[in-house]
Design an enzyme around this catalytic site. Sequence first.
Site, PDB file in Angstrom:
ATOM      1  N   HIS A 131      12.911  36.350  -1.094  1.00 40.83           N
ATOM      2  CA  HIS A 131      12.351  37.571  -1.656  1.00 40.83           C
ATOM      3  C   HIS A 131      13.445  38.612  -1.864  1.00 40.83           C
ATOM      4  O   HIS A 131      14.567  38.476  -1.390  1.00 40.83           O
ATOM      5  CB  HIS A 131      11.259  38.143  -0.747  1.00 40.83           C
ATOM      6  CG  HIS A 131       9.952  37.433  -0.873  1.00 40.83           C
ATOM      7  ND1 HIS A 131       9.653  36.301  -0.144  1.00 40.83           N
ATOM      8  CD2 HIS A 131       8.864  37.680  -1.644  1.00 40.83           C
ATOM      9  CE1 HIS A 131       8.441  35.889  -0.456  1.00 40.83           C
ATOM     10  NE2 HIS A 131       7.939  36.700  -1.373  1.00 40.83           N
ATOM     11  N   LYS A 135      11.954  43.747   0.836  1.00 38.41           N
ATOM     12  CA  LYS A 135      10.819  43.205   1.595  1.00 38.41           C
ATOM     13  C   LYS A 135      11.088  43.358   3.086  1.00 38.41           C
ATOM     14  O   LYS A 135      12.131  42.926   3.589  1.00 38.41           O
ATOM     15  CB  LYS A 135      10.577  41.739   1.245  1.00 38.41           C
ATOM     16  CG  LYS A 135       9.319  41.183   1.897  1.00 38.41           C
ATOM     17  CD  LYS A 135       8.917  39.855   1.288  1.00 38.41           C
ATOM     18  CE  LYS A 135       7.645  39.323   1.936  1.00 38.41           C
ATOM     19  NZ  LYS A 135       6.498  40.223   1.758  1.00 38.41           N
TER      20      LYS A 135
END
Length: 234
Positions: A131, A135
Amino acid sequence: MKIALLGYGKMGKTIEQIAIKRGHDIVLKIDKGDSNYDITKADVAIDFSIPTVAFNNISNCINNDVPVISGTTGWLDNYDKAVALCKEKNGGFIYASNYSLGVNIFFELNKTLAKMMNTLKQYSVSMEEIHHTQKLDAPSGTAISLANDIISNNENFKDWKLDEKGESIIPIVAKRIEDVPGTHTINYESEVDTITIEHVAHNRQGFALGAVIAAEWIVGKNGVFTMNDVLNIG
């Protein structure tokens, strides 16, 4: 439809764009520091906030008879409380670790493969998720859901661990790379071959669209639902 956005980061802004294109009105945009707002202005709320405020956001909606869609991860210690409150108040609530339509198909594919591999004890399982660097949680909620679905459908695996291998353990590697919306890879590996399934998100649009579709679906309904209910799959 009048929508409240609880959390106005990158996802919130993308949801706003898609909702407006689909003919909806955004009547509230609540950032993480805001607490003084009237949720009853909205027909439905979409929560993509942060773990420390998600449960309060969801409770506020349910207590005020506003159905709520939550995609915030990292707050699930309070999930059972949210479910109990929803049932007590006869509210409407959906939580999903991932609202992408493609990912929810991937969830079902993962369950099916786990069942098929149940008798093939020579295969170990490993997972990787990638990600963007903003995040906050690791592993991702989607990775946790995928791992738990394998555990529920394959008796060879009992738990998952971040960066840790072991007997009956599904190891998950979490990587954070700039501008990666989300990639999830599951490998079944034996001495003779490897079976891999993977979902690669190209942008945030898929997550946002799924959340808006879920919000459209839940208005007028009472109960605790999942994306399987929304999409009529599984």
